[in-house]
Scaffold this motif. Sequence first.
Motif, short mmCIF file in Angstrom:
data_model
loop_
_atom_site.label_atom_id
_atom_site.label_comp_id
_atom_site.label_asym_id
_atom_site.label_seq_id
_atom_site.Cartn_x
_atom_site.Cartn_y
_atom_site.Cartn_z
N GLU A 120 -1.81 -7.20 2.51
CA GLU A 120 -0.78 -8.05 1.24
C GLU A 120 -1.02 -7.62 0.34
OE1 GLU A 120 -2.78 -11.82 1.59
OE2 GLU A 120 -1.62 -12.31 3.12
N GLU A 121 -2.06 -6.53 0.18
CA GLU A 121 -2.52 -6.01 -1.33
C GLU A 121 -2.01 -4.56 -1.11
OE1 GLU A 121 -6.44 -7.32 -3.28
OE2 GLU A 121 -6.21 -5.69 -2.03
N MET A 122 -1.84 -4.07 -0.08
CA MET A 122 -1.27 -2.50 -0.05
C MET A 122 -0.19 -2.58 1.05
SD MET A 122 -4.24 -0.62 -1.30
CE MET A 122 -5.82 -1.89 -0.32
N PRO A 123 0.23 -3.45 1.30
CA PRO A 123 2.07 -3.28 2.22
C PRO A 123 1.87 -1.90 2.90
CG PRO A 123 3.26 -3.94 0.44
CD PRO A 123 0.87 -3.62 0.04
N ASP A 124 2.73 -0.76 2.22
CA ASP A 124 3.03 0.11 1.76
C ASP A 124 1.82 1.71 2.41
OD1 ASP A 124 5.13 -0.69 1.34
OD2 ASP A 124 4.52 -0.02 -0.67
N LEU A 125 0.75 1.26 2.48
CA LEU A 125 -0.18 2.85 2.31
C LEU A 125 -0.46 2.12 4.36
CD1 LEU A 125 -2.68 2.48 -0.56
CD2 LEU A 125 -0.60 4.09 0.17
N ASP A 126 -1.18 3.24 4.59
CA ASP A 126 -1.39 3.27 5.83
C ASP A 126 -3.45 2.82 5.81
OD1 ASP A 126 -3.47 5.22 7.53
OD2 ASP A 126 -1.88 4.87 8.62
N VAL A 127 -3.80 2.28 7.46
CA VAL A 127 -5.10 2.09 6.99
C VAL A 127 -6.27 2.90 6.78
CG1 VAL A 127 -6.94 0.82 8.74
CG2 VAL A 127 -4.31 0.79 8.76
N THR A 128 -6.08 4.45 6.91
CA THR A 128 -6.73 4.71 6.82
C THR A 128 -6.87 5.55 5.45
OG1 THR A 128 -5.49 6.98 6.67
CG2 THR A 128 -7.25 6.13 8.23
N LEU A 129 -5.67 5.52 4.28
CA LEU A 129 -5.62 5.65 2.81
C LEU A 129 -6.35 3.78 2.37
CD1 LEU A 129 -2.57 7.11 2.78
CD2 LEU A 129 -4.35 8.36 1.86
N ARG A 130 -5.85 2.75 2.69
CA ARG A 130 -6.58 1.43 2.13
C ARG A 130 -8.45 1.79 1.88
NH1 ARG A 130 -3.50 -2.51 6.32
NH2 ARG A 130 -1.32 -1.29 5.91
N GLY A 131 -8.66 2.46 3.36
CA GLY A 131 -10.08 2.78 3.00
C GLY A 131 -10.66 3.37 1.60
N ALA A 132 -9.68 3.89 2.04
CA ALA A 132 -9.70 4.82 -0.11
C ALA A 132 -10.04 4.71 -0.82
CB ALA A 132 -8.84 7.12 0.36
N VAL A 133 -8.52 4.22 -1.39
CA VAL A 133 -8.89 3.06 -1.98
C VAL A 133 -10.05 1.78 -2.85
CG1 VAL A 133 -7.73 1.46 -3.74
CG2 VAL A 133 -6.31 3.28 -2.03
#
Length: 292
Positions: A120-133
């Motif tokens: 919901e917070e980062m719908p446009d990002l890949d799962v792995t990139l969400r981890g970096a965020v």
Amino acid sequence: ADNLRGLLSQPPLGSHVVLAIDPGFRTGSKAAVIDATGKVLDTTTIYPHPPQKKWEESLKTLSMLIARHNITLIAIGNGTASRETEQLAAELTRQLTHVHYLIVNEAGASVYSASKLAREEMPDLDVTLRGAVSIGRRVQDPLAELVKIDPKAIGVGMYQHDVNQTALAASLDGVVESVVNRVGVDLNTASPALLTYVSGIGPKLAEKIVAHRDKNGRFPHRQAILKVNGLGSKAFEQSAGFLRIRDGVEPLDASAIHPESYGVATAVLQRAASVPLSSSISTTHPSHLLAP
């Protein structure tokens, strides 16, 4: 519960623009740039390690990101390829002396990145990139980021499955609530998940606050939150005492003093400043300070 309380009580690192790196070998290291409010500015993937070994290209990519976004801090996850990525950051910081780096505990980042909340917070990002965020945000404000993750996934207890799960969940939820109310919530970095723990702010209103912040930038003072659509005077009255604004236009906004008491607090400060500090004043019975 004690371990979680210590983890959530870590102080934030302040207003850094952070380059967060979730290191890896074969699939590359995921990098995300996050501004001082936690907003994602840029993302990329670099391949400095085997089998690709694009070391110089990775240095060039990171240097460009640092220059473009005025990055001052690099946060590296402590998982696979962490030490190898640290060597990359060390070489980078020798060239760019205004940038520093640190290693961050990434426990629970992968759990969060695949969660419904992360989608919901980062719908446009890949799962792995969400981890970096997530790695970058937990440096800026540990409390704001760690409340999004099930405490049992953060790795703060060794024998979690040997105890009563209902009692464990209740105990850990109690810790989160008590820390949020004791420490307060930084209005300029708080996530929607953290804001929902504040009195008077529900999930929908929390999302509106963050959306307003992303669009208009930092809140300069507590009263600025009244510009958020849907937040009325009653919600402000209930929540203001738990909200903090560091380095804002009103110093008292960084304290637990409610705005309705600012007049009294200012009068007390002025009165204290007007009393001369001399040996003739009794320190045993300072009742004269409270005289009308």
